[in-house]
Scaffold this active site. Structure first.
Site, PDB file in Angstrom:
ATOM      1  N   ASP A 119      26.310  24.316  24.060  1.00  0.00           N
ATOM      2  CA  ASP A 119      26.932  23.576  22.951  1.00  0.00           C
ATOM      3  C   ASP A 119      26.248  23.938  21.627  1.00  0.00           C
ATOM      4  O   ASP A 119      26.900  24.090  20.598  1.00  0.00           O
ATOM      5  CB  ASP A 119      26.829  22.062  23.192  1.00  0.00           C
ATOM      6  CG  ASP A 119      27.455  21.659  24.520  1.00  0.00           C
ATOM      7  OD1 ASP A 119      28.478  22.252  24.888  1.00  0.00           O
ATOM      8  OD2 ASP A 119      26.898  20.779  25.197  1.00  0.00           O
ATOM      9  N   HIS A 124      27.666  16.359  27.589  1.00  0.00           N
ATOM     10  CA  HIS A 124      28.055  17.769  27.732  1.00  0.00           C
ATOM     11  C   HIS A 124      29.485  17.906  28.259  1.00  0.00           C
ATOM     12  O   HIS A 124      29.745  18.660  29.184  1.00  0.00           O
ATOM     13  CB  HIS A 124      27.048  18.468  28.656  1.00  0.00           C
ATOM     14  CG  HIS A 124      27.363  19.909  28.863  1.00  0.00           C
ATOM     15  ND1 HIS A 124      27.334  20.832  27.838  1.00  0.00           N
ATOM     16  CD2 HIS A 124      27.737  20.591  29.967  1.00  0.00           C
ATOM     17  CE1 HIS A 124      27.681  22.014  28.307  1.00  0.00           C
ATOM     18  NE2 HIS A 124      27.931  21.900  29.596  1.00  0.00           N
TER      19      HIS A 124
HETATM   20  P1  NAI Z   1      30.899  30.553  40.469  1.00  0.00           P
HETATM   21  O1  NAI Z   1      31.828  30.006  41.457  1.00  0.00           O
HETATM   22  O2  NAI Z   1      31.143  31.909  39.927  1.00  0.00           O
HETATM   23  O3  NAI Z   1      29.416  30.548  41.059  1.00  0.00           O
HETATM   24  C1  NAI Z   1      28.882  29.430  41.700  1.00  0.00           C
HETATM   25  C2  NAI Z   1      27.934  29.919  42.760  1.00  0.00           C
HETATM   26  O4  NAI Z   1      27.359  28.771  43.369  1.00  0.00           O
HETATM   27  C3  NAI Z   1      28.604  30.754  43.855  1.00  0.00           C
HETATM   28  O5  NAI Z   1      27.928  31.986  44.001  1.00  0.00           O
HETATM   29  C4  NAI Z   1      28.474  29.881  45.094  1.00  0.00           C
HETATM   30  O6  NAI Z   1      28.290  30.620  46.283  1.00  0.00           O
HETATM   31  C5  NAI Z   1      27.219  29.092  44.739  1.00  0.00           C
HETATM   32  N1  NAI Z   1      27.049  27.898  45.535  1.00  0.00           N
HETATM   33  C6  NAI Z   1      27.982  27.025  46.017  1.00  0.00           C
HETATM   34  N2  NAI Z   1      27.398  26.077  46.773  1.00  0.00           N
HETATM   35  C7  NAI Z   1      26.069  26.348  46.780  1.00  0.00           C
HETATM   36  C8  NAI Z   1      24.947  25.747  47.369  1.00  0.00           C
HETATM   37  N3  NAI Z   1      25.055  24.644  48.146  1.00  0.00           N
HETATM   38  N4  NAI Z   1      23.740  26.303  47.170  1.00  0.00           N
HETATM   39  C9  NAI Z   1      23.606  27.404  46.396  1.00  0.00           C
HETATM   40  N5  NAI Z   1      24.627  28.023  45.814  1.00  0.00           N
HETATM   41  C10 NAI Z   1      25.853  27.506  46.004  1.00  0.00           C
HETATM   42  O7  NAI Z   1      30.794  29.480  39.270  1.00  0.00           O
HETATM   43  P2  NAI Z   1      30.148  29.669  37.812  1.00  0.00           P
HETATM   44  O8  NAI Z   1      31.192  30.067  36.846  1.00  0.00           O
HETATM   45  O9  NAI Z   1      28.909  30.488  37.928  1.00  0.00           O
HETATM   46  O10 NAI Z   1      29.783  28.131  37.465  1.00  0.00           O
HETATM   47  C11 NAI Z   1      28.761  27.466  38.158  1.00  0.00           C
HETATM   48  C12 NAI Z   1      28.601  26.042  37.626  1.00  0.00           C
HETATM   49  O11 NAI Z   1      28.176  26.011  36.264  1.00  0.00           O
HETATM   50  C13 NAI Z   1      29.899  25.214  37.659  1.00  0.00           C
HETATM   51  O12 NAI Z   1      29.573  23.903  38.039  1.00  0.00           O
HETATM   52  C14 NAI Z   1      30.340  25.244  36.211  1.00  0.00           C
HETATM   53  O13 NAI Z   1      31.185  24.165  35.887  1.00  0.00           O
HETATM   54  C15 NAI Z   1      29.009  25.141  35.517  1.00  0.00           C
HETATM   55  N6  NAI Z   1      29.015  25.520  34.112  1.00  0.00           N
HETATM   56  C16 NAI Z   1      28.153  24.862  33.283  1.00  0.00           C
HETATM   57  C17 NAI Z   1      28.099  25.141  31.948  1.00  0.00           C
HETATM   58  C18 NAI Z   1      27.134  24.398  31.079  1.00  0.00           C
HETATM   59  O14 NAI Z   1      27.205  24.541  29.843  1.00  0.00           O
HETATM   60  N7  NAI Z   1      26.206  23.600  31.611  1.00  0.00           N
HETATM   61  C19 NAI Z   1      28.972  26.161  31.342  1.00  0.00           C
HETATM   62  C20 NAI Z   1      29.797  26.845  32.284  1.00  0.00           C
HETATM   63  C21 NAI Z   1      29.828  26.505  33.618  1.00  0.00           C
END
Ligand code: NAI
Length: 348
Positions: free
Chosen positions: A184, A211
Site C-alpha cells: 500500500d 489492508h
Molecule cells: P499463489 O497461488 O501463486 O501461491 C501461493 C502458494 O502458497 C502456492 O505455491 C501454494 O502451493 C502455497 N501454499 C498453499 N497452501 C500452503 C501451505 N499449507 N503451506 C505452504 N504453502 C502453501 O498465490 P500468490 O499470488 O503468491 O498469493 C499468495 C497470498 O498472498 C494470497 O493470500 C494473496 O491474497 C496474498 N497477497 C497479499 C498481498 C499483500 O499486500 N499482503 C498482495 C498480493 C497477494
C-alpha cells in the site's frame, strides 16, 4: 550487477532513515554480518518465487529456507545457483515444515490462494485462514522467537488469527507479529509521485488502517515532498491506492494477483525487519500490528523496528478532515475483519 540491483532496491525503502544504509556500505562480506535464517512459507507461488529471488540477493540473510506444499525443490535449486551469501534449502510438505522453520529469525508467509477477478478479499477467508492457522501452529512450536511477517490475505483477519494461535500455544509476543502493508505504501508513493510530478525516490507517504479496500488509508496530507494537489486529486489518489490490488487482478484477467510488486514490497519489509534485528537505528515502516493507536486491537501505522521486532508503534500524526472521515469510516469494517479472524481461530 547483483549489488547494483540490491542497492537500488534497498535505497527505495525510503521510510527507513538514511543512516540504515550503513550495513550495505560494509559490503557483502559474510564475516561482517550476523547469521540470519529467513524462512519463506509458500515459496513456490506467484509471490513466493520472486520473493525468494529478492531475499537471496539480501546480504543480511545467511540461510534461506524455501517451504511450500509443492514445487520448492525446483525453486530452491534455481535460486541457489545465484552467487550471493545465503545458503538455500528447499523443503516440501508437512514432514519438512519443522526443519524449514527451526532456527528461523524471520518467517515470511505468502502461502494461500490469491484473488481472482470478481472475488472479494473476504472470499479468500476460509481457505487462507486455515492455511495460516496451521502454519502459525508450526511456527509456535518450532521457532516461537521468530519475527512473523504476514502477507497472506485477508491480512486484516490473518494477523489476528496468527495472534490467537500463538496465544493458544503460550508464545505470543505482539512485537513479533507483523502484517505486511508495504505494498500500500509502495503504491501510494508511486501514484503520488506521478500526480505531483516529483522524483519517486524521495517520496514518503504513510499508509494506516488496514489492508483491504477502504480500510487502507493513505495519509497524503503528510506526504513529502509537499505538493499542491487539489482535493479531487487527493480523493482520486486515495481511491487508486485502495483499489490497487483490484487494478492488477483485473489487468491479469484471471492469471493471478499482484505478485511482482508484492514480492518487492515483501522484500523491502523483510529487509527492514532484518536491519532492526541487527540494531540499525531508526528503521521505520508501516505495518498492521497489535496497537493502541485507536480503539481497535490491531491497526496499521508507522512502527519502529528494532532488535526485538516492533520497538514502538507510532501515532497517526495530524490528519486532514478527509483523512479523519476516512479513519472513522474504516473502523467498522476493520473491526469486523479482526473479530472474524479471532472467531475463526477460537472456533476452528
Ligand atoms: P499463489 O497461488 O501463486 O501461491 C501461493 C502458494 O502458497 C502456492 O505455491 C501454494 O502451493 C502455497 N501454499 C498453499 N497452501 C500452503 C501451505 N499449507 N503451506 C505452504 N504453502 C502453501 O498465490 P500468490 O499470488 O503468491 O498469493 C499468495 C497470498 O498472498 C494470497 O493470500 C494473496 O491474497 C496474498 N497477497 C497479499 C498481498 C499483500 O499486500 N499482503 C498482495 C498480493 C497477494
Amino acid at each position: 550487477m547483483k549489488a547494483v540491483i540490491l542497492r537500488s532496491l534497498l535505497r527505495r525503502s525510503s521510510t527507513v532513515a538514511p543512516s540504515s544504509s550503513y550495513l550495505l556500505r560494509r559490503g557483502f562480506s559474510s564475516e561482517s554480518e550476523p547469521e540470519r535464517k529467513v524462512a519463506i512459507l509458500g515459496a513456490a507461488g506467484g509471490i513466493g518465487q520472486p520473493l525468494s529471488l529478492l531475499m537471496k540477493l539480501n546480504p543480511l540473510v545467511s540461510k534461506l529456507a524455501l517451504y511450500d506444499i509443492a514445487g520448492t525443490p525446483g525453486v530452491a535449486a534455481d535460486v541457489s545457483h545465484i552467487n550471493s551469501r545465503s545458503e538455500v534449502t528447499g523443503y516440501m510438505g508437512d514432514d519438512q515444515l519443522k526443519q524449514a522453520l527451526e532456527g528461523s529469525d524471520v518467517v515470511i508467509i505468502p502461502a494461500g490462494v490469491p484473488r481472482k477477478p470478481g472475488m472479494a478479499r473476504d472470499d479468500l477467508f476460509n481457505i487462507n485462514a486455515g492455511i495460516v492457522k496451521s502454519l502459525c501452529t508450526a511456527i509456535g512450536k518450532y521457532c516461537p522467537n521468530a519475527l512473523v511477517t504476514m502477507i497472506s490475505n485477508p491480512v486484516n483477519s490473518t494477523v489476528p488469527i496468527a495472534a490467537e494461535v500463538l496465544k493458544g500455544l503460550g508464545v505470543y509476543d505482539e512485537k513479533k507479529l507483523l502484517g505486511v502493508t508495504t505494498l500500500d505504501v509502495v503504491r501510494a508513493k508511486t501514484f503520488y509521485a506521478g500526480k505531483a510530478k516529483v522524483n519517486v525516490a524521495g517520496v514518503n507517504v504513510p499508509v494506516v488502517g488496514g489492508h483491504a479496500g477502504i480500510t487502507i488509508l493513505p495519509l497524503f496530507s503528510q506526504a513529502t515532498p509537499k505538493a499542491n494537489l487539489s482535493d479531487e486529486d487527493i480523493k482520486a489518489l486515495t481511491k487508486r491506492t485502495q483499489d490497487g490490488g483490484t487494478e492488477v487482478v483485473e489487468a491479469k484477467a484471471g492469471k493471478g494477483s499482484a505478485t511482482l510488486s508484492m514480492a518487492y514490497a515483501g522484500a523491502i519489509f523483510a529487509d527492514a525487519c532484518l536491519k532492526g534485528l541487527s540494531g540499525v537505528p531508526d528503521v521505520v515502516e508501516c505495518s498492521f500490528v497489535q496497537s493502541t493507536v485507536t480503539e481497535l486491537p490491531f491497526f496499521a501505522s508507522k512502527v519502529r523496528l528494532g532488535k526485538n521486532g516492533v520497538e514502538e508503534v507510532l501515532g497517526l500524526g495530524p490528519l486532514s478532515d478527509f483523512e479523519q472521515q476516512g479513519l472513522e469510516a474504516l473502523k467498522p469494517e476493520l473491526k469486523s475483519s479482526i473479530e472474524k479472524g479471532i472467531k475463526f481461530a477460537q472456533q476452528s
